[in-house]
Design an enzyme around this catalytic site. Structure first.
Site, PDB file in Angstrom:
ATOM      1  N   HIS A  16      -0.032 -10.686   8.300  1.00 52.41           N
ATOM      2  CA  HIS A  16      -0.170  -9.670   7.257  1.00 52.41           C
ATOM      3  C   HIS A  16      -1.380  -8.793   7.553  1.00 52.41           C
ATOM      4  O   HIS A  16      -2.523  -9.187   7.341  1.00 52.41           O
ATOM      5  CB  HIS A  16      -0.323 -10.337   5.893  1.00 52.41           C
ATOM      6  CG  HIS A  16      -0.025  -9.444   4.731  1.00 52.41           C
ATOM      7  ND1 HIS A  16       0.111  -8.079   4.851  1.00 52.41           N
ATOM      8  CD2 HIS A  16       0.176  -9.704   3.401  1.00 52.41           C
ATOM      9  CE1 HIS A  16       0.386  -7.541   3.673  1.00 52.41           C
ATOM     10  NE2 HIS A  16       0.425  -8.511   2.774  1.00 52.41           N
ATOM     11  N   TYR A  64      -5.492  -6.075   2.473  1.00 50.76           N
ATOM     12  CA  TYR A  64      -5.985  -7.427   2.685  1.00 50.76           C
ATOM     13  C   TYR A  64      -6.883  -7.450   3.917  1.00 50.76           C
ATOM     14  O   TYR A  64      -7.213  -6.393   4.460  1.00 50.76           O
ATOM     15  CB  TYR A  64      -4.813  -8.409   2.743  1.00 50.76           C
ATOM     16  CG  TYR A  64      -3.997  -8.355   1.470  1.00 50.76           C
ATOM     17  CD1 TYR A  64      -4.617  -8.526   0.221  1.00 50.76           C
ATOM     18  CD2 TYR A  64      -2.641  -8.086   1.475  1.00 50.76           C
ATOM     19  CE1 TYR A  64      -3.902  -8.446  -0.958  1.00 50.76           C
ATOM     20  CE2 TYR A  64      -1.910  -7.996   0.290  1.00 50.76           C
ATOM     21  CZ  TYR A  64      -2.543  -8.177  -0.923  1.00 50.76           C
ATOM     22  OH  TYR A  64      -1.839  -8.081  -2.090  1.00 50.76           O
ATOM     23  N   ARG A 121      12.284  -5.393  -3.768  1.00 55.48           N
ATOM     24  CA  ARG A 121      12.740  -5.280  -5.151  1.00 55.48           C
ATOM     25  C   ARG A 121      14.257  -5.356  -5.263  1.00 55.48           C
ATOM     26  O   ARG A 121      14.796  -5.906  -6.230  1.00 55.48           O
ATOM     27  CB  ARG A 121      12.243  -3.967  -5.758  1.00 55.48           C
ATOM     28  CG  ARG A 121      10.736  -3.882  -5.942  1.00 55.48           C
ATOM     29  CD  ARG A 121      10.338  -2.504  -6.463  1.00 55.48           C
ATOM     30  NE  ARG A 121       8.900  -2.373  -6.636  1.00 55.48           N
ATOM     31  CZ  ARG A 121       8.063  -1.979  -5.672  1.00 55.48           C
ATOM     32  NH1 ARG A 121       8.540  -1.699  -4.474  1.00 55.48           N
ATOM     33  NH2 ARG A 121       6.765  -1.882  -5.905  1.00 55.48           N
TER      34      ARG A 121
END
Length: 405
Positions: free
Chosen positions: A221, A226, A373
Site C-alpha cells: 500500500h 499512508y 463500492r
C-alpha cells in the site's frame, strides 16, 4: 423438496427469461462462456476482454475483475473474524477474478484504526489462512494489502475506542514530524533512520506470513496518504537526509520496501503496488505529488520487483480537492500504461458496471479493472457485469441449478 426445486427453477426463469446461452463447459467458477455462435466461440478475441483469463507470473485469474481492498474496521487485535471470512468469501462465491483483502498492518502502530487487520505476528496467520482456504476452495484467487498508516494511524473507528491513548500519542510516526493530517488524528513524530530500516524489515516479515497463509499475491500500500505515500510527496516529506529532498530520495523508502517484500515472498508469485497518482492540491501552488512523478516511479518499481501497478489517487492531505465521477482515475492508469508498457496496470475509481470496465480494457487503458463500492453494493458485481456483456458464468456447484435451466 421436488416442489421447492421446481419453484426455484421458475424464479430463475422469471428473473432471467432469455435462455439461449450455449451450455457451460466443465470449468472453474469465475470462468466465463460467451453467448456466441459455435464459429465465434472458436475465436478467443470474441469473448469480452473482461472475461478472458489474465496471467502474471504463476498467477492466472479467470477474469480481469479485481475486488479492491476496502477497510472494514471489524477486527480486534488485528485478527480476521467470521465477518472477514463471509465478506471476502462472498466475492469468491460470485466469481471475482481476484480479491485483495483490506489494508493489513505490518505493525500495531501502523493501523489506520484499532479495528484494522494485522499481520505483524505469527498468531495472525491461522485466521487469515482460514479465509484464504475458503476462497481457494471456490477456485478463487486472493491477495492481501500490506500497509502502514503512518501519520494517519490511530483514527478512531465509529464503533471502537482507542485501547491505549498514550500508546497512540507516542507512536504515530511519519517522515516529518508535526504535520497532523487533521484534528481527528494525533500529531506524528518524525521517524529516525534506524526506525525506517526496521519498518522495511517489518514489511518483509509480513510478506513471509502472507506466503504462509497461502496468499496468491501481496499488494504493497503506497497510496492514500499512508506511510509510503507520505514519504513520496513533498507535501508531507520535508526531510533533508537520504529519505527526503529529491524524488530519488523520497522514493527510497518505497523501493526498499518493495525489494524487501520481493526477497521474502515466493519468486513465482506476483507483487502489486497501489499508489496515488496525485495529491489533488494544485490549487495550493506548492510542490506536491502529481502524475508525472507517478510515471517516473513506475519504471523504478518495475525494476525493483513490482509486477502490477494499481493506480488510485488522493488521500495525502485534508486540503485536497477531488471531483469524482465514473472512471475519474482511469486517465492516470492510462498514462502509466502508455509510459511503462511492460508493467501491468490496474484501473480503479468509480467503476460502475461491466460495459464501462470492458471499455477501459478495449481502449488499452489498463490490464485489470478494480471496484470497491460496487462490490459492497452487490457482491455479485462480477455476475452482473457478465450479464451486461452477454456472457454466461460458470457458477459454483451449489448454485449450479441457475446455469442449467
Amino acid at each position: 423438496m421436488p416442489a421447492l426445486k421446481e419453484y426455484m427453477k421458475d424464479c430463475v426463469l422469471a428473473e432471467y427469461p432469455e435462455q439461449n446461452y450455449h451450455p457451460a463447459q466443465p470449468v472453474a467458477p469465475g470462468t466465463y462462456i460467451s453467448k456466441l455462435s459455435k464459429e465465434q466461440e472458436d475465436t478467443e478475441d470474441k469473448i469480452p476482454l473482461l472475461f478472458q483469463p489474465f496471467t502474471v507470473k504463476d498467477l492466472t485469474l479467470p477474469n480481469r475483475i479485481v475486488v479492491a481492498p476496502m477497510c472494514m474496521d471489524s477486527s480486534e487485535g488485528g485478527y480476521m473474524s467470521d465477518f472477514h471470512l463471509v465478506h471476502l468469501g462472498s466475492y469468491a462465491l460470485h466469481g471475482a477474478g481476484l480479491i485483495i483483502a483490506e489494508a493489513t498492518a505490518v505493525e500495531d502502530r501502523g493501523r489506520i484504526t484499532p479495528g484494522d487487520l494485522g499481520i505483524w505476528k505469527d498468531e495472525h496467520i491461522p485466521a487469515i489462512k482460514r479465509a484464504v482456504d475458503f476462497v481457494h476452495a471456490q477456485n478463487g484467487k486472493i491477495g492481501v494489502q500490506l500497509a502502514h498508516a503512518g501519520r494517519k494511524a490511530s483514527h478512531k473507528a465509529d464503533h471502537t475506542d482507542h485501547p491505549d491513548e498514550d500508546f497512540w500519542r507516542d507512536n504515530v510516526v511519519a517522515p516529518t514530524g508535526g504535520l497532523q493530517w487533521d484534528h481527528n488524528h494525533h500529531v506524528p513524530r518524525e521517524l529516525t533512520v534506524p526506525e525506517i530500516h526496521e519498518i522495511v524489515k517489518l514489511f518483509g516479515q509480513a510478506a513471509v506470513r502472507a506466503a504462509k497463509a497461502g496468499m496468491d499475491t501481496v499488494e504493497i500500500h503506497g497510496a492514500h496518504g499512508y506511510l509510503i505515500h507520505s514519504f513520496l510527496s513533498p507535501v508531507t516529506n520535508h526531510r533533508t537526509d537520504q529519505y527526503g529532498g529529491s524524488l530519488e530520495n523520497r522514493a527510497r523508502f518505497m523501493l526498499e520496501v518493495i525489494r524487501e517484500v520481493r526477497d521474502n515472498f515466493p519468486a513465482e508469485k506476483p507483487i502489486f503496488l497501489r499508489v496515488s497518482a496525485t495529491d489533488y492540491v494544485e490549487h495550493l501552488g506548492k510542490p506536491s505529488w502529481e502524475i508525472e512523478q507517478t510515471v517516473q516511479i513506475a519504471q523504478w518499481v518495475k525494476e525493483a520487483g513490482v509486477d502490477v501497478f494499481h493506480v488510485s489517487s488522493g488521500g495525502n492531505t485534508a486540503e485536497q480537492k477531488i471531483k469524482a465521477y465514473p472512471g475519474y482515475q482511469v486517465p492516470f492508469a492510462e498514462r502509466v500504461k502508455q509510459a511503462v508498457p511492460e508493467l501491468h496496470v490496474v484501473a480503479v475509481g468509480l467503476i460502475v458496471d461491466g460495459k464501462q470496465a470492458e471499455q477501459v480494457l478495449q481502449e488499452e487503458k489498463a490490464d485489470l479493472v478494480a471496484a470497491g463500492r460496487a462490490f459492497l453494493r452487490d457482491p455479485s458485481f462480477t455476475l452482473q457485469a457478465a450479464r451486461q456483456l452477454n456472457v454466461k458464468a460458470k457458477h459454483i456447484r451449489q448454485y449450479g441449478f441457475v446455469e442449467n435451466q
